[in-house]
Design a protein around this motif. Structure first.
Motif, mmCIF file in Angstrom:
data_model
loop_
_atom_site.group_PDB
_atom_site.id
_atom_site.type_symbol
_atom_site.label_atom_id
_atom_site.label_comp_id
_atom_site.label_asym_id
_atom_site.label_seq_id
_atom_site.Cartn_x
_atom_site.Cartn_y
_atom_site.Cartn_z
ATOM 1 N N GLN A 78 -39.523 68.546 -43.459
ATOM 2 C CA GLN A 78 -38.091 68.785 -43.368
ATOM 3 C C GLN A 78 -37.371 67.496 -42.960
ATOM 4 O OE1 GLN A 78 -36.482 71.759 -43.995
ATOM 5 N NE2 GLN A 78 -34.600 70.578 -43.810
ATOM 6 N N PRO A 79 -36.488 66.954 -43.803
ATOM 7 C CA PRO A 79 -35.779 65.717 -43.438
ATOM 8 C C PRO A 79 -34.908 65.896 -42.194
ATOM 9 C CG PRO A 79 -35.541 66.197 -45.784
ATOM 10 C CD PRO A 79 -36.119 67.428 -45.147
ATOM 11 N N ILE A 80 -34.860 64.863 -41.381
ATOM 12 C CA ILE A 80 -33.987 64.833 -40.210
ATOM 13 C C ILE A 80 -32.598 64.370 -40.635
ATOM 14 C CG2 ILE A 80 -33.582 63.707 -37.992
ATOM 15 C CD1 ILE A 80 -36.593 63.386 -37.782
ATOM 16 N N GLN A 81 -32.615 63.313 -41.401
ATOM 17 C CA GLN A 81 -31.412 62.785 -42.028
ATOM 18 C C GLN A 81 -31.774 62.590 -43.498
ATOM 19 O OE1 GLN A 81 -29.846 59.355 -39.961
ATOM 20 N NE2 GLN A 81 -30.640 60.061 -38.007
ATOM 21 N N ILE A 224 -36.634 52.336 -36.162
ATOM 22 C CA ILE A 224 -35.537 53.162 -36.681
ATOM 23 C C ILE A 224 -34.354 52.301 -37.092
ATOM 24 C CG2 ILE A 224 -33.831 54.923 -36.065
ATOM 25 C CD1 ILE A 224 -36.049 56.161 -34.262
ATOM 26 N N GLN A 225 -33.986 51.353 -36.246
ATOM 27 C CA GLN A 225 -32.848 50.480 -36.555
ATOM 28 C C GLN A 225 -33.096 49.679 -37.827
ATOM 29 O OE1 GLN A 225 -31.859 47.678 -33.455
ATOM 30 N NE2 GLN A 225 -30.135 46.815 -34.569
ATOM 31 N N THR A 226 -34.291 49.139 -37.965
ATOM 32 C CA THR A 226 -34.611 48.317 -39.133
ATOM 33 C C THR A 226 -34.584 49.135 -40.418
ATOM 34 O OG1 THR A 226 -36.023 46.912 -37.750
ATOM 35 C CG2 THR A 226 -36.303 46.733 -40.132
ATOM 36 N N VAL A 227 -35.180 50.323 -40.379
ATOM 37 C CA VAL A 227 -35.193 51.188 -41.562
ATOM 38 C C VAL A 227 -33.781 51.600 -41.946
ATOM 39 C CG1 VAL A 227 -35.863 53.482 -42.402
ATOM 40 C CG2 VAL A 227 -37.549 52.024 -41.265
ATOM 41 N N MET A 228 -32.990 52.010 -40.955
ATOM 42 C CA MET A 228 -31.622 52.449 -41.243
ATOM 43 C C MET A 228 -30.779 51.310 -41.821
ATOM 44 S SD MET A 228 -31.679 55.623 -40.534
ATOM 45 C CE MET A 228 -32.217 56.921 -39.441
ATOM 46 N N GLU A 229 -30.914 50.121 -41.246
ATOM 47 C CA GLU A 229 -30.156 48.971 -41.735
ATOM 48 C C GLU A 229 -30.582 48.603 -43.148
ATOM 49 O OE1 GLU A 229 -30.661 45.848 -38.907
ATOM 50 O OE2 GLU A 229 -29.151 46.649 -37.503
ATOM 51 N N TYR A 230 -31.889 48.636 -43.402
ATOM 52 C CA TYR A 230 -32.396 48.311 -44.741
ATOM 53 C C TYR A 230 -31.839 49.283 -45.772
ATOM 54 C CZ TYR A 230 -35.561 47.678 -48.673
ATOM 55 O OH TYR A 230 -36.072 47.486 -49.937
ATOM 56 N N VAL A 240 -38.552 57.867 -46.145
ATOM 57 C CA VAL A 240 -39.301 57.252 -45.047
ATOM 58 C C VAL A 240 -39.782 58.329 -44.084
ATOM 59 C CG1 VAL A 240 -39.183 55.708 -43.056
ATOM 60 C CG2 VAL A 240 -38.070 55.071 -45.217
ATOM 61 N N ILE A 241 -41.076 58.294 -43.794
ATOM 62 C CA ILE A 241 -41.650 59.200 -42.803
ATOM 63 C C ILE A 241 -42.086 58.364 -41.606
ATOM 64 C CG2 ILE A 241 -43.463 60.891 -42.304
ATOM 65 C CD1 ILE A 241 -42.855 60.004 -45.890
ATOM 66 N N PHE A 242 -41.568 58.678 -40.430
ATOM 67 C CA PHE A 242 -42.062 58.072 -39.202
ATOM 68 C C PHE A 242 -43.217 58.940 -38.730
ATOM 69 C CE2 PHE A 242 -37.589 56.519 -39.058
ATOM 70 C CZ PHE A 242 -37.874 55.159 -39.096
ATOM 71 N N ASN A 243 -44.431 58.407 -38.831
ATOM 72 C CA ASN A 243 -45.633 59.142 -38.456
ATOM 73 C C ASN A 243 -46.044 58.792 -37.028
ATOM 74 O OD1 ASN A 243 -48.973 58.408 -38.580
ATOM 75 N ND2 ASN A 243 -48.342 60.529 -38.714
ATOM 76 N N LEU A 256 -34.716 59.660 -30.064
ATOM 77 C CA LEU A 256 -33.931 58.620 -30.721
ATOM 78 C C LEU A 256 -33.273 59.117 -32.008
ATOM 79 C CD1 LEU A 256 -36.287 55.540 -30.240
ATOM 80 C CD2 LEU A 256 -34.121 55.969 -29.086
ATOM 81 N N LEU A 257 -33.971 60.001 -32.706
ATOM 82 C CA LEU A 257 -33.419 60.537 -33.947
ATOM 83 C C LEU A 257 -32.487 61.722 -33.696
ATOM 84 C CD1 LEU A 257 -36.640 60.218 -36.097
ATOM 85 C CD2 LEU A 257 -34.505 58.987 -36.496
ATOM 86 N N GLY A 258 -32.572 62.278 -32.477
ATOM 87 C CA GLY A 258 -31.568 63.234 -32.040
ATOM 88 C C GLY A 258 -31.663 64.620 -32.598
#
Length: 268
Positions: A78-81, A224-230, A240-243, A256-258
């Motif tokens: 399930q995507p968070i964003q 998270i910051q790097t992925v979002m900025e990219y 993108v999956i943060f495992n 952090l992802l809220g």
């Protein structure tokens, strides 16, 4: 058709035969003891060719071991964003386009028998072909892998298609801005390489937070910051999956992802 026990016994015997120091070792009767010996022999094995029979039996054995652990489909997360997921589990069981391996500068995998690092797990369950492929890459390169760069190999027996290998920064003493910058470079390099290969999904492990001692909360912030900025700068639609594997890392990313997340469903 061979059973898993017969495959494991065959593979252990073949690996012992390669090792003069251990060639007289008796194969234990217990399943768990056999698995420990099998993984240990896998881990210390140098990148040497093997015959087709060994590969056929090894491939069948590893694929069945992964199937028994339970394969998780990326489509079940399930995507968070938009295009961002958080998943806690064994990355070697994730079915997606690419997973990221936290490698060392030699890029040959972990040689420490049954070590708990992700590099060890990925090389174990991908099979001996992975160390051979990495050795070939490093032979062509002619020098150790630089921190913050990335390489790509097939995933061989893993349910993903590719493995992206990146060397994160090693923290000695207090965390510095240079360390953050190098970690950010790991994430960017992997994303850029994935898109060069037209991959649509990538699973990141917690790079540098294990043996390399990068603080987990600061590493997650950087990731998270790097992925979002990219994604914002490039308009990338890569999923993108943060495992994470540890409970504490799960709590950090969740904070952090809220949001709360769904851990997904198993593949049939």
């Amino acid at each position: 058709m061979m059973t898993q026990s017969e495959r494991r016994t065959y593979l252990i015997a073949a690996l012992l035969k390669e090792q003069p120091l251990y060639s007289e070792t008796d194969i234990p009767s217990g399943e768990q003891e056999q698995k420990v010996l099998f993984r240990s022999l896998f881990n210390i094995r140098m990148p040497l060719p093997v015959n087709d029979e060994f590969l056929e039996i090894q491939n069948a054995y590893l694929q069945e071991e992964i199937r028994q652990k339970g394969i998780t489909c990326i489509d079940g997360l399930q995507p968070i964003q938009k295009d961002i997921c958080l998943w806690r589990g064994d990355i070697t069981t994730l079915q997606c386009d690419a997973i990221v391996n936290a490698a060392n500068s030699q890029m040959l995998g972990c040689f420490c028998p049954c070590h708990g690092c992700i590099d060890n797990a990925i090389h174990t369950f991908a099979g001996v072909q992975l160390r051979l492929a990495c050795a070939e890459l490093m032979k062509k390169q002619g020098y150790e892998e630089e921190t913050g760069k990335a390489k790509i190999t097939p995933a061989f027996n893993l349910p993903c298609r590719y493995i992206l290998h990146t060397v994160g920064p090693i923290i000695r003493g207090r965390l510095k801005q240079q360390d953050r910058d190098l970690l950010a470079s790991c994430y960017r390099s992997c994303l850029e390489l994935a898109e060069q290969y037209d991959l649509h999904s990538i699973a990141f492990c917690c790079i540098s937070t294990g043996e390399f001692r990068f603080p987990g909360d600061k590493a997650a912030e950087t990731a998270i910051q790097t992925v979002m900025e990219y994604k914002k700068q490039t308009q990338s639609e890569i999923k993108v999956i943060f495992n994470v594997f540890k409970e504490n890392d799960y709590k950090i990313y969740k904070r952090l992802l809220g949001t709360d997340v769904n851990c997904g469903r198993s593949c049939p």
